[in-house]
Design a protein around this motif. Structure first.
Motif, mmCIF file in Angstrom:
data_model
loop_
_atom_site.group_PDB
_atom_site.id
_atom_site.type_symbol
_atom_site.label_atom_id
_atom_site.label_comp_id
_atom_site.label_asym_id
_atom_site.label_seq_id
_atom_site.Cartn_x
_atom_site.Cartn_y
_atom_site.Cartn_z
ATOM 1 N N SER A 19 -17.745 -16.923 -68.824
ATOM 2 C CA SER A 19 -19.085 -17.424 -69.286
ATOM 3 C C SER A 19 -19.964 -16.720 -69.954
ATOM 4 C CB SER A 19 -19.575 -18.361 -67.914
ATOM 5 O OG SER A 19 -18.815 -18.958 -67.190
ATOM 6 N N GLY A 20 -19.203 -16.105 -70.744
ATOM 7 C CA GLY A 20 -20.087 -15.197 -71.874
ATOM 8 C C GLY A 20 -20.617 -14.051 -71.394
ATOM 9 N N VAL A 21 -20.107 -13.549 -70.081
ATOM 10 C CA VAL A 21 -20.652 -12.341 -69.452
ATOM 11 C C VAL A 21 -19.599 -11.524 -69.185
ATOM 12 C CG1 VAL A 21 -21.918 -11.292 -67.445
ATOM 13 C CG2 VAL A 21 -22.569 -13.570 -68.468
ATOM 14 N N TYR A 22 -19.658 -10.149 -69.519
ATOM 15 C CA TYR A 22 -18.414 -9.161 -69.340
ATOM 16 C C TYR A 22 -18.723 -8.719 -67.943
ATOM 17 C CZ TYR A 22 -17.670 -8.805 -74.255
ATOM 18 O OH TYR A 22 -17.140 -9.188 -75.540
ATOM 19 N N GLN A 23 -17.464 -8.785 -67.372
ATOM 20 C CA GLN A 23 -17.312 -8.416 -65.781
ATOM 21 C C GLN A 23 -17.084 -6.808 -65.990
ATOM 22 O OE1 GLN A 23 -17.933 -11.026 -63.819
ATOM 23 N NE2 GLN A 23 -18.448 -11.909 -65.571
#
Length: 283
Positions: A208-212
């Protein structure tokens, strides 16, 4: 960054780009391996042995490295020293390289283009905060000013590029983060050293557009130094450097295949790609 026995030991401005004898930008065969994100061969004709890419125009005596092709194969971004350059192909002819619009002020290198061509991730020592000093690096308890590297992203805007954005802590957990490679789902592969100074490949998925939070890629001998990954767009295989952390040098190019979430035993790509003698292989 100098590397000794798979460990990096010192120094800006990225002397590891110049401290060993290196092959020029080998392309044609290698375009199909290290240019996998481009989706097409950037050379006009495939051959059974590597050839110097665009000699006298792109490849020369300046230690050109880390080529990244756009999906249509008509532009290549690569680094020379501490700058990222770009060349365009028109009617089969490559243009004189120019400094990329987002480079030229700080120490930039290792460009990687997303499989859809919409953004580039690259390494830079540029300040994380406006007005701050260039990023330094801590190596075995000693601090080296301006010698660090973090990953930055710049998005395509029309026919040009926007402003580079510093990637989050999930990716830039180390001040020696290098060698990005991008999968089609946005997953980002890169390298940084462990607590002992040995480099390994890590992966940060994009959700969702967020780096984990990044996880170490379990490929080959876990004690070996793995670096400079080139991931297939579907993450089905990866070409990378593999070296014994107890010996000097960059090692050779290997390939590993992923199936059911596990990486196969790495296979040496052989003398046709890796050559012999003192050549140093770099992505």
């Amino acid at each position: 960054m100098w590397r000794d026995g798979g460990r990096d030991t010192k120094g800006f401005p990225f002397p590891w780009k110049n401290d060993m004898i290196r092959k020029p930008v080998w392309w044609v065969v290698m375009a199909g391996l290290y240019g996998i994100s481009a989706g097409v061969f950037a050379a006009d004709d495939a051959t059974s042995a590597p050839q110097v890419f665009a000699p006298g125009v792109i490849s020369g005596p300046a230690n050109e490295a880390c080529p990244a092709f756009t999906p249509d194969g008509n532009a290549v971004y690569f680094d020379v020293g501490t700058m990222i350059l770009v060349s365009h192909r028109s009617h089969g002819v490559w243009s004189k390289p120019e400094i990329a619009p987002f480079s030229g002020q700080w120490g930039d290198h290792d460009p990687a283009i997303s499989p859809d061509g919409s953004y580039i991730v690259f390494v830079s020592n540029r300040p994380v905060e406006p007005g701050a000093d260039a990023l330094g690096a801590s190596v075995h308890g000693k601090f080296y000013p301006q010698s660090g590297g973090n990953l930055w992203r710049v998005d395509r805007q029309g026919n040009g590029w926007g402003e580079p954005v510093h990637l989050p802590q999930a990716v830039n957990a180390s001040d020696r983060t290098y060698a990005p490679s991008i999968a089609a789902d946005g997953s980002l592969y890169f390298i940084h050293p462990d607590d002992a100074g040995v480099f390994h490949i890590y992966r940060s998925s994009l959700v969702s557009g967020v780096y984990q939070s990044a996880v170490k890629v379990a490929v080959g001998d876990p004690s070996a130094s793995t670096h400079d990954p080139a991931i297939a767009s579907d993450q089905s295989f990866m070409v990378f450097n593999l070296a014994d952390a107890k010996t000097s040098g960059m090692g050779d190019f290997y390939i590993s295949f992923q199936e059911h979430g596990r990486w196969s035993v790495p296979v040496d790509l052989g003398e046709a790609i890796n050559g012999t003698g003192k050549w140093s292989q770099w992505g």
